[in-house]
Design a protein around this motif. Structure first.
Motif, short mmCIF file in Angstrom:
data_model
loop_
_atom_site.label_atom_id
_atom_site.label_comp_id
_atom_site.label_asym_id
_atom_site.label_seq_id
_atom_site.Cartn_x
_atom_site.Cartn_y
_atom_site.Cartn_z
N ALA A 1 0.83 -1.21 0.00
CA ALA A 1 0.00 0.00 0.00
C ALA A 1 0.86 1.26 0.00
O ALA A 1 0.56 2.24 -0.70
CB ALA A 1 -0.92 -0.01 1.22
N LYS A 2 1.94 1.27 0.77
CA LYS A 2 2.81 2.44 0.83
C LYS A 2 3.53 2.66 -0.50
O LYS A 2 3.64 3.80 -0.98
CB LYS A 2 3.83 2.27 1.97
N ILE A 3 4.01 1.60 -1.10
CA ILE A 3 4.72 1.74 -2.37
C ILE A 3 3.79 2.28 -3.45
O ILE A 3 4.13 3.22 -4.18
CB ILE A 3 5.30 0.38 -2.80
N VAL A 4 2.61 1.71 -3.57
CA VAL A 4 1.65 2.15 -4.58
C VAL A 4 1.23 3.60 -4.34
O VAL A 4 1.14 4.40 -5.27
CB VAL A 4 0.41 1.22 -4.59
N THR A 5 0.99 3.95 -3.07
CA THR A 5 0.58 5.32 -2.74
C THR A 5 1.67 6.32 -3.09
O THR A 5 1.40 7.38 -3.66
CB THR A 5 0.24 5.42 -1.23
N GLY A 6 2.92 6.00 -2.76
CA GLY A 6 4.02 6.89 -3.08
C GLY A 6 4.21 7.10 -4.56
O GLY A 6 4.46 8.21 -5.04
N LEU A 7 4.07 6.02 -5.32
CA LEU A 7 4.23 6.11 -6.78
C LEU A 7 3.07 6.86 -7.42
O LEU A 7 3.24 7.55 -8.43
CB LEU A 7 4.33 4.71 -7.38
N PHE A 8 1.88 6.75 -6.83
CA PHE A 8 0.70 7.37 -7.43
C PHE A 8 0.61 8.86 -7.10
O PHE A 8 0.45 9.70 -7.99
CB PHE A 8 -0.57 6.67 -6.95
#
Length: 383
Positions: free
Chosen positions: A57-64
């Motif tokens: 969730a953190k990785i996807v949120t940061g990239l988005f």
């Protein structure tokens, strides 16, 4: 090397991965560590699945988002679930996550969230942000009280290095905390090494029963909604748009991502998540300026989930409560500063203060009280 990685990151995803982003990545530990530890030790939730959900969730949120939009445990659900009142189980927490996801996805898809947040005028938003900041500062002081000497040293050194670009304060905090923990328990690292081993999370949604879904929805998910509205929608949108006007956010987008996060998390044993404003303040206060901080933290959490899941409780012992309290305190101060009233009138400032006072107690009541008082002032019914 770090400069090359940072430039590569900018070309790939619009994020930086330099020294300050690494330091800022740990700015949300003051909230993440206590809640995750409570879920694991009290509710006996599988640490691998819980951390796997957070890491992705953190990785996807940061990239988005490409700004330091955090991914945190939902506080009201977490506190209720681990206090022991109600006899909650991991499955009831998963049920609460599913219901939470559906609620926020519906609010975002229908646009209803825009109508609700439109009621919050600027003085009300500032009050919510100020109240949250003060709440984090008070929580930080309580944690710091567990070890006054360590907290005092950490506080002074952090204040001295707070804006140092060459040696970010967070690295000193982490080193100080680890040194204090190892001095009290020299065998801690040896115990951590014993728990190294690869493991994948298992699918958990098939373990959820209808009674647990209903219980989690009614007793955990629904009471969380007002807090999420104030802390993880209104406040985080205001904070992001104040600090990063070149990457503006809308309440609808945050509602949609909150919904998707919470439909994802229960699949592998994760807990309800949100984009809390305090977490963003923590990331920013310690150096983060892009989503790179979230990608970094997410990657580290993912590594722990896959290789050190059974030793999580030992790893968290490397972060003493007194040091986490310092992180919380400065995160709260950063959040409170963003609520500066500017050229507000005396009446508007009064609305801000009243809303802030209620926000330290209950976010839903703060939103309602502030909105009503703002309407009264706007209509001129009280002079």
């Amino acid at each position: 090397m770090l400069r090359w990685v940072s430039r590569l990151g900018e070309s790939l995803g619009g994020n930086r991965y330099d020294l300050r982003e690494w330091a800022g990545a740990f700015g949300d530990l003051g909230t993440l560590v206590p809640f995750v530890l409570a879920y694991i030790t009290i509710l006996k939730m599988d640490p691998g699945g819980l951390l796997f959900a957070f890491g992705v969730a953190k990785i996807v949120t940061g990239l988005f988002y490409k700004t330091p939009i955090p991914v945190q445990p939902m506080k009201a659900i977490g506190i209720s679930a681990v206090t022991g009142v109600g006899g909650f189980t991991p499955a009831t927490v998963w049920g609460a996550g599913l219901t939470t996801g559906l609620v926020w996805l519906l609010l975002g898809l229908t646009g209803l969230i825009d109508r609700v947040t439109a009621l919050a005028k600027r003085p009300v938003v500032q009050g919510i942000v100020l109240g949250l900041g003060l709440t984090f500062m008070l929580e930080g002081l309580r944690s710091m009280a567990t070890n006054y000497f360590l907290a005092a040293v950490a506080f002074i050194l952090t204040f001295a290095l707070l804006d140092n670009r060459k040696f970010p304060a967070m690295f000193l905090l982490l080193a100080l905390g680890m040194a204090a923990s190892l001095a009290g328990n020299p065998a801690l690292l040896v115990e951590v090494k014993k728990n190294i081993g690869f493991s994948l999370p298992s699918f958990t949604l098939n373990k959820l029963t209808w009674p647990e879904l209903v219980k989690g929805s009614l007793l955990l998910a629904l009471p969380q909604v007002p807090l999420t509205l104030g802390n993880a929608v209104i406040a985080v949108v205001a904070e992001n748009n104040e600090l990063f006007p070149h990457r503006p956010l809308s309440a609808r987008r945050i509602a949609l991502s909150t919904g998707l996060l919470n439909l994802w998390a229960p699949l592998f044993g994760g807990v309800p998540m949100c984009h809390g404003a305090g977490g963003m303040a923590g990331h920013v206060r310690f150096g983060a300026r892009t989503g790179g901080a979230l990608v970094i933290l997410g990657f580290l959490v993912l590594v722990v989930a896959l290789f050190l899941a059974q030793g999580v409780h030992l790893i968290f012992q490397l972060f003493p409560p007194a040091v986490l309290g310092v992180i919380l305190f400065f995160a709260g101060a950063e959040l409170a500063v963003t609520a500066k009233p500017g050229a507000a009138s005396r009446e508007e400032f009064f609305v801000t203060l009243v809303t802030a006072a209620f926000a330290t107690w209950n976010m839903g009541v703060a939103f309602l009280a502030g909105s009503l008082l703002s309407l009264v002032v706007e209509k001129g019914w009280v002079k």
